[in-house]
Scaffold this motif. Structure first.
Motif, PDB file in Angstrom:
ATOM      1  N   ALA A  71      -5.033   3.848 -10.876  1.00 46.97           N
ATOM      2  CA  ALA A  71      -6.018   4.849 -10.459  1.00 46.97           C
ATOM      3  C   ALA A  71      -6.113   4.866  -8.941  1.00 46.97           C
ATOM      4  CB  ALA A  71      -7.372   4.537 -11.060  1.00 46.97           C
ATOM      5  N   CYS A  72      -6.261   6.050  -8.389  1.00 43.34           N
ATOM      6  CA  CYS A  72      -6.458   6.211  -6.951  1.00 43.34           C
ATOM      7  C   CYS A  72      -7.942   5.979  -6.658  1.00 43.34           C
ATOM      8  CB  CYS A  72      -6.050   7.607  -6.502  1.00 43.34           C
ATOM      9  SG  CYS A  72      -6.454   7.939  -4.770  1.00 43.34           S
ATOM     10  N   GLY A  77       8.791   4.627  -9.716  1.00 36.10           N
ATOM     11  CA  GLY A  77       9.849   3.890  -9.031  1.00 36.10           C
ATOM     12  C   GLY A  77       9.305   2.565  -8.550  1.00 36.10           C
ATOM     13  N   VAL A  78      10.137   1.531  -8.582  1.00 41.90           N
ATOM     14  CA  VAL A  78       9.672   0.218  -8.140  1.00 41.90           C
ATOM     15  C   VAL A  78      10.402  -0.293  -6.906  1.00 41.90           C
ATOM     16  CG1 VAL A  78       8.733  -0.509 -10.364  1.00 41.90           C
ATOM     17  CG2 VAL A  78      11.134  -0.956  -9.842  1.00 41.90           C
ATOM     18  N   ASP A  79      11.519   0.280  -6.545  1.00 39.58           N
ATOM     19  CA  ASP A  79      12.254  -0.174  -5.357  1.00 39.58           C
ATOM     20  C   ASP A  79      12.908   1.014  -4.681  1.00 39.58           C
ATOM     21  OD1 ASP A  79      13.247  -1.870  -3.444  1.00 39.58           O
ATOM     22  OD2 ASP A  79      15.033  -2.406  -4.602  1.00 39.58           O
ATOM     23  N   PRO A  80      12.207   1.725  -3.833  1.00 40.99           N
ATOM     24  CA  PRO A  80      10.829   1.497  -3.369  1.00 40.99           C
ATOM     25  C   PRO A  80       9.814   2.002  -4.373  1.00 40.99           C
ATOM     26  CG  PRO A  80      11.689   3.454  -2.331  1.00 40.99           C
ATOM     27  CD  PRO A  80      12.821   2.870  -3.163  1.00 40.99           C
ATOM     28  N   VAL A  81       8.567   1.552  -4.208  1.00 45.42           N
ATOM     29  CA  VAL A  81       7.483   1.972  -5.101  1.00 45.42           C
ATOM     30  C   VAL A  81       7.210   3.456  -4.892  1.00 45.42           C
ATOM     31  CG1 VAL A  81       5.051   1.666  -5.688  1.00 45.42           C
ATOM     32  CG2 VAL A  81       6.455  -0.319  -5.132  1.00 45.42           C
ATOM     33  N   GLY A  88      -4.667   9.509  -0.174  1.00 41.74           N
ATOM     34  CA  GLY A  88      -5.467   8.300   0.010  1.00 41.74           C
ATOM     35  C   GLY A  88      -4.608   7.064  -0.213  1.00 41.74           C
ATOM     36  N   ALA A  89      -5.080   5.932   0.298  1.00 40.09           N
ATOM     37  CA  ALA A  89      -4.340   4.681   0.174  1.00 40.09           C
ATOM     38  C   ALA A  89      -4.556   4.063  -1.206  1.00 40.09           C
ATOM     39  CB  ALA A  89      -4.775   3.711   1.246  1.00 40.09           C
ATOM     40  N   VAL A  90      -3.462   3.741  -1.868  1.00 40.07           N
ATOM     41  CA  VAL A  90      -3.505   3.063  -3.163  1.00 40.07           C
ATOM     42  C   VAL A  90      -2.926   1.671  -2.944  1.00 40.07           C
ATOM     43  CG1 VAL A  90      -2.707   3.061  -5.561  1.00 40.07           C
ATOM     44  CG2 VAL A  90      -3.219   5.228  -4.409  1.00 40.07           C
ATOM     45  N   VAL A  91      -3.726   0.651  -3.215  1.00 36.53           N
ATOM     46  CA  VAL A  91      -3.287  -0.732  -3.046  1.00 36.53           C
ATOM     47  C   VAL A  91      -2.945  -1.288  -4.416  1.00 36.53           C
ATOM     48  CG1 VAL A  91      -3.944  -3.029  -2.248  1.00 36.53           C
ATOM     49  CG2 VAL A  91      -4.755  -1.000  -1.021  1.00 36.53           C
ATOM     50  N   LEU A  92      -1.739  -1.802  -4.537  1.00 36.49           N
ATOM     51  CA  LEU A  92      -1.302  -2.400  -5.800  1.00 36.49           C
ATOM     52  C   LEU A  92      -1.390  -3.910  -5.644  1.00 36.49           C
ATOM     53  CD1 LEU A  92       1.792  -0.101  -6.386  1.00 36.49           C
ATOM     54  CD2 LEU A  92      -0.487   0.145  -7.358  1.00 36.49           C
ATOM     55  N   ALA A  93      -2.182  -4.572  -6.490  1.00 39.39           N
ATOM     56  CA  ALA A  93      -2.461  -5.997  -6.365  1.00 39.39           C
ATOM     57  C   ALA A  93      -1.245  -6.877  -6.642  1.00 39.39           C
ATOM     58  CB  ALA A  93      -3.604  -6.385  -7.293  1.00 39.39           C
ATOM     59  N   GLU A  94      -0.385  -6.473  -7.531  1.00 41.10           N
ATOM     60  CA  GLU A  94       0.787  -7.269  -7.888  1.00 41.10           C
ATOM     61  C   GLU A  94       1.982  -6.333  -7.959  1.00 41.10           C
ATOM     62  OE1 GLU A  94       0.568  -7.786 -12.562  1.00 41.10           O
ATOM     63  OE2 GLU A  94      -1.274  -8.451 -11.587  1.00 41.10           O
ATOM     64  N   PRO A  95       3.171  -6.874  -8.027  1.00 40.29           N
ATOM     65  CA  PRO A  95       4.310  -5.955  -8.144  1.00 40.29           C
ATOM     66  C   PRO A  95       4.134  -5.033  -9.348  1.00 40.29           C
ATOM     67  CG  PRO A  95       5.067  -8.186  -7.762  1.00 40.29           C
ATOM     68  CD  PRO A  95       3.572  -8.254  -7.998  1.00 40.29           C
ATOM     69  N   MET A 146       0.843  -1.176   0.000  1.00 42.42           N
ATOM     70  CA  MET A 146       0.000   0.000   0.000  1.00 42.42           C
ATOM     71  C   MET A 146       0.891   1.243   0.000  1.00 42.42           C
ATOM     72  SD  MET A 146      -3.181   0.977   2.477  1.00 42.42           S
ATOM     73  CE  MET A 146      -2.256   0.998   3.973  1.00 42.42           C
ATOM     74  N   ILE A 147       0.491   2.240  -0.757  1.00 44.43           N
ATOM     75  CA  ILE A 147       1.253   3.481  -0.874  1.00 44.43           C
ATOM     76  C   ILE A 147       0.257   4.639  -0.903  1.00 44.43           C
ATOM     77  CG2 ILE A 147       1.337   3.377  -3.398  1.00 44.43           C
ATOM     78  CD1 ILE A 147       4.242   4.486  -3.151  1.00 44.43           C
ATOM     79  N   SER A 148       0.703   5.818  -0.534  1.00 44.09           N
ATOM     80  CA  SER A 148      -0.176   6.993  -0.504  1.00 44.09           C
ATOM     81  C   SER A 148      -0.222   7.693  -1.851  1.00 44.09           C
ATOM     82  CB  SER A 148       0.305   7.991   0.542  1.00 44.09           C
ATOM     83  OG  SER A 148       0.201   7.447   1.827  1.00 44.09           O
ATOM     84  N   CYS A 149      -1.411   8.167  -2.198  1.00 41.94           N
ATOM     85  CA  CYS A 149      -1.604   8.945  -3.421  1.00 41.94           C
ATOM     86  C   CYS A 149      -0.912  10.291  -3.244  1.00 41.94           C
ATOM     87  CB  CYS A 149      -3.103   9.150  -3.672  1.00 41.94           C
ATOM     88  SG  CYS A 149      -3.487  10.262  -5.037  1.00 41.94           S
ATOM     89  N   PRO A 150      -0.099  10.723  -4.210  1.00 41.70           N
ATOM     90  CA  PRO A 150       0.581  12.012  -4.083  1.00 41.70           C
ATOM     91  C   PRO A 150      -0.361  13.211  -4.211  1.00 41.70           C
ATOM     92  CG  PRO A 150       1.042  11.044  -6.218  1.00 41.70           C
ATOM     93  CD  PRO A 150       0.283  10.014  -5.423  1.00 41.70           C
TER      94      PRO A 150
END
Length: 54
Positions: free
Chosen positions: A24-25, A36-40, A9-16, A1-5
């Motif tokens: 979409a937020c 960025g993917v590492d970290p997302v 709001g919380a954005v949940v990414l189902a897969e890497p 889970m990451i925050s929308c810039p």
């Protein structure tokens, strides 16, 4: 889970996520680009330009 810039709001990414993927937020419905993917890391997706695809 990451925050929308845009709305924090919380954005949940189902897969890497993949670099440059558009997600979409669920809170503000804003389109976000994975920059960025590492970290997302997410950023507002660029607007489609008139000359894209030419």
């Amino acid at each position: 889970m990451i925050s929308c810039p845009e709305c924090e709001g919380a954005v949940v990414l189902a897969e890497p996520p993949h670099l440059n993927e558009i997600v979409a937020c669920p809170e503000c419905a804003g389109e976000l680009e994975v920059v960025g993917v590492d970290p997302v890391a997410l950023a507002p997706a660029p607007e489609v330009e008139e000359d894209w695809g030419e």
